[in-house]
Design an enzyme around this catalytic site. Structure first.
Site, PDB file in Angstrom:
ATOM      1  N   LYS A  24       0.803  -1.237   0.000  1.00  0.00           N
ATOM      2  CA  LYS A  24       0.000   0.000   0.000  1.00  0.00           C
ATOM      3  C   LYS A  24       0.831   1.281   0.000  1.00  0.00           C
ATOM      4  CE  LYS A  24      -4.210  -1.729   0.044  1.00  0.00           C
ATOM      5  NZ  LYS A  24      -5.090  -1.524  -1.134  1.00  0.00           N
ATOM      6  N   GLU A  45      -9.964   5.996   2.905  1.00  0.00           N
ATOM      7  CA  GLU A  45     -10.778   4.925   3.470  1.00  0.00           C
ATOM      8  C   GLU A  45      -9.844   3.777   3.807  1.00  0.00           C
ATOM      9  OE1 GLU A  45     -10.191   5.284   0.296  1.00  0.00           O
ATOM     10  OE2 GLU A  45      -9.500   3.259  -0.175  1.00  0.00           O
ATOM     11  N   SER A  69       1.632  -9.685  -1.242  1.00  0.00           N
ATOM     12  CA  SER A  69       1.333  -8.254  -1.101  1.00  0.00           C
ATOM     13  C   SER A  69       1.496  -7.700   0.309  1.00  0.00           C
ATOM     14  CB  SER A  69      -0.087  -7.980  -1.594  1.00  0.00           C
ATOM     15  OG  SER A  69      -1.014  -8.792  -0.913  1.00  0.00           O
TER      16      SER A  69
END
Lengths: 405, 263
Positions: free
Chosen positions: A91, A113, A380
């Site tokens: 991220k 969010e 990830s």
């Protein structure tokens, strides 16, 4: 194959676009303009590269998972270690770029969010680094499920707002963040967490995440002297997958697999398989495949993994699916939990539950391919955040087994 | 030729009366309440009525309308049922459907237009279909009497206002806040100048909406534009069954004269 998307209006074939209230049109247009400028701005690009190297810890390794490969009995499995980034997931590749853009636009505040909290933590982290006021919207149910990440964001100076509207999960957090953005659009940037939302967000997030695929491609070629046969990544909104896939899109000999969460099963209402079970519609500013009922109301998505718990899939994935360039498959909760444990035991790596979906599919796929072929899996994120949940689940399973015995 | 919605609004304007459009959530309290509510509002002398279609993810709406939408969805109200009701409607004032794009896209855009042609619906407002994407619906409305009502916001530039105005039908919905629907006590100072600018450009009536909740608000906007849309306030009063108070409020509001200096 020459691939160019999105078009000037922000469409990927029929998907994408800018389906937002008029109040936001100025902001998305300004963002598109500033983003284009930033591509040519060498100072900006150098600064971004430096932060990615020195702060985020890039590049991340491409690791040959020998034991996992042996277990699968087929093609070689390589893990792109995005779990080793600062904050523990991919991220931050995106939040770093977007918050630098926000600064360039003269914004003072950021809003985002978050579902599981990974994007929230990555946003709060970079906001702290750049001294920007940060507000994170999170569904009330997720606030409860992920209390540690809430505290983490607060430690980093962010204000976490619990969203009690609607289904109280990720999609409602996006609604609330969009509402907040509409009301604060003049001084606030919305840090979109995935390849979702109105143009140019899907493009920006893809580009910032493409560092995953660009590195992996070079690393794989260095190791193997050729391109891999397949890529595997989990898809919720689809950012880590898009980041891995994009630098390979034109290399048609490389198969690409996006793994959706099948939750309790595709024959139940409890899944998050937007491509497999969804229909084309418009949500959060983009036309894409969406889980919706017969009246066009958006349904709640379900997955053991909060990060895959979104009822749509980014427009570019929908496009790759429509043009048959990528294939979208599914993995259930049970399969993901098994893969979670498998990776712990074979490689000593605790994966995020999201990434465990990709691992589960990669093992299946590797089994069908010869040993001289190679698969790159995007790992990830790391699984520390999921350890509690897995513990509870495994304890319940054990109790159930004892009862049955 | 001008479409009915614009003609009727212009007719009221000629009498120097403020244009007043209440908003209701279709199916709030049950679908069977829709027709009686339309008649109740029409009787108060409103200029037109805006009918909201419930949607699970209404990003432009504040808590009052969100909750009304959820209540309607709990009553299993769908766009299809609303259209069926409206096809039976005998209400005489023009109706305007306000829907997010997904429910009508899912219903089928062509089918949607074909079906609403058989109702008293004369206008369409789609808050998440900006000017850039009007081509999804505009061609289907070309040979119809249904107007596609555009929104203009405080963030719309002068050039953009002009562009939007050129294609506007029915009226222009001027969003008076950077924010979501819902009652609020005061407006930013830039609103007046912004609305006057829009009014000077627009060739159709301009109505202000978002947060309009008091007689003072109606009077304020009657000075600079042609009228108002009142949403959350009406939705809340209907939900609380304050019909008498609502009647008093509307009677007073529709009597307000426009005092635009421009005219």
């Amino acid at each position: 194959m020459k691939y160019q998307a999105p078009d000037k209006k922000g469409f990927y074939g029929q998907f994408g676009g800018q389906f937002v209230p008029e109040t936001l049109m100025k902001a998305v247009k300004e963002l598109a303009k500033v983003y284009e400028e930033s591509k040519e701005d060498e100072e900006f690009q150098t600064e971004l590269r430096n932060y990615l190297t020195q702060y985020v810890g890039r590049e991340t390794p491409l690791y040959f998972a020998k034991q996992l490969t042996a277990y699968a009995g087929g093609a070689k499995i390589y893990l792109k270690r995005e779990d080793l980034n600062h904050t523990g997931a991919h991220k931050i590749n995106n939040t770093m770029g977007q918050i630098m853009l926000a600064k360039k636009m003269g914004k003072k505040k950021v809003v985002a969010e978050t579902g599981a909290g990974q994007h929230g933590v990555a946003t709060a982290t970079v906001a702290a680094l750049f001294n920007m006021e940060c507000t994170i919207f999170m569904g009330a149910k997720d606030v409860e499920r992920q209390s540690l990440n809430v505290f983490r964001m607060e430690l980093l100076g962010a204000k976490v707002v619990s969203v009690t509207a609607g289904s109280q999960t990720l999609k409602d957090a996006v609604n609330e963040a969009l509402r907040y953005w509409v009301a604060n659009v003049e001084d606030t940037h919305y840090v979109m967490g995935s390849v979702l939302g109105p143009h140019p967000f899907p493009e920006i997030v893809r580009d910032y995440q493409s560092v995953i695929g660009t590195e992996a491609r070079r690393q794989y070629v260095e190791i193997a002297g050729k391109l891999p046969e397949a890529l595997v990544a989990c898809v919720g909104g689809g950012s880590n997958a898009m980041g891995l896939f994009y630098p390979f899109v034109e290399a048609e000999e490389v198969s690409m697999y996006g793994v959706e969460a099948a939750g309790l099963g595709l024959d139940t209402p409890y899944h998050a398989a937007s491509i497999t079970k969804g229909e084309v519609g418009v949500l959060h500013g983009a036309m894409m495949n969406i889980l919706q009922d017969e009246a066009g109301q958006i349904m709640e998505a379900f997955s053991i993994s909060a990060g895959l718990d979104y009822p749509g899939l980014g427009p570019e994935h929908c496009y790759l699916h429509a043009m048959k360039r990528a294939e979208y498959v599914t993995i259930t909760d049970d399969e993901a939990v098994a893969a979670f444990q498998l990776l712990c035991q074979t490689e000593g790596i605790i994966p995020a539950l999201e990434s465990a979906h990709a691992i589960a599919y990669a093992v299946k796929l590797a089994h069908t391919l010869p040993a001289e072929q190679g698969i790159i899996v995007c790992l990830s994120g790391r699984g520390d955040k999921d350890v509690d949940q897995i513990k509870t689940r495994l304890e319940e399973e054990r109790k159930q087994n004892e009862k049955n015995a | 030729m001008k479409k009915t919605l614009e003609q009727q609004l212009t007719e009221i304007q000629r009498k120097k009366k403020v244009l007043l459009i209440p908003y209701i959530m279709a199916g709030d309290g049950g679908i069977e309440k829709l027709e009686p509510t339309l008649h109740f509002l029409a009787k108060q002398g409103v200029s037109a009525i805006e009918i909201g279609i419930p949607f699970s993810d209404p990003v432009a709406d504040g808590p009052v309308i969100q909750k009304a939408g959820i209540r309607a969805l709990k009553e299993k109200v769908t766009l299809e049922k609303i259209i069926q009701e409206l096809q039976k409607s005998t209400v005489a004032v023009p109706l305007i459907i306000m829907s997010y794009f997904n429910p009508i896209y899912h219903f089928g855009l062509e089918k949607f237009i074909t079906e609403i042609k058989k109702t008293p619906v004369k206008g369409l407002i789609i808050p998440d279909l900006p000017y850039e994407h009007q081509n999804y619906i505009q061609p289907l409305l070309q040979n119809s009497d249904i107007a596609l009502v555009p929104l203009v916001s405080l963030t719309s530039s002068k050039n953009r206002m002009a562009e939007i105005s050129k294609k506007a039908e029915g009226f222009i919905y001027a969003v008076t806040v950077n924010g979501i629907t819902g009652t609020r006590t005061k407006y930013s100072e830039e609103v007046d100048a912004h609305i006057r600018l829009l009014k000077s450009i627009a060739s159709v009536p301009v109505l202000a909406g978002f947060g309009v909740a008091t007689i003072e608000h109606v009077e304020k906007f009657a000075q600079d534009c042609d009228g108002v849309i009142i949403g959350s306030k009406i939705v809340q009063m209907l939900h609380e069954k304050q019909n008498e108070a609502l009647q008093v409020f509307l009677t007073e509001a529709v009597a307000i004269a426009t005092t635009k200096k421009a005219e």
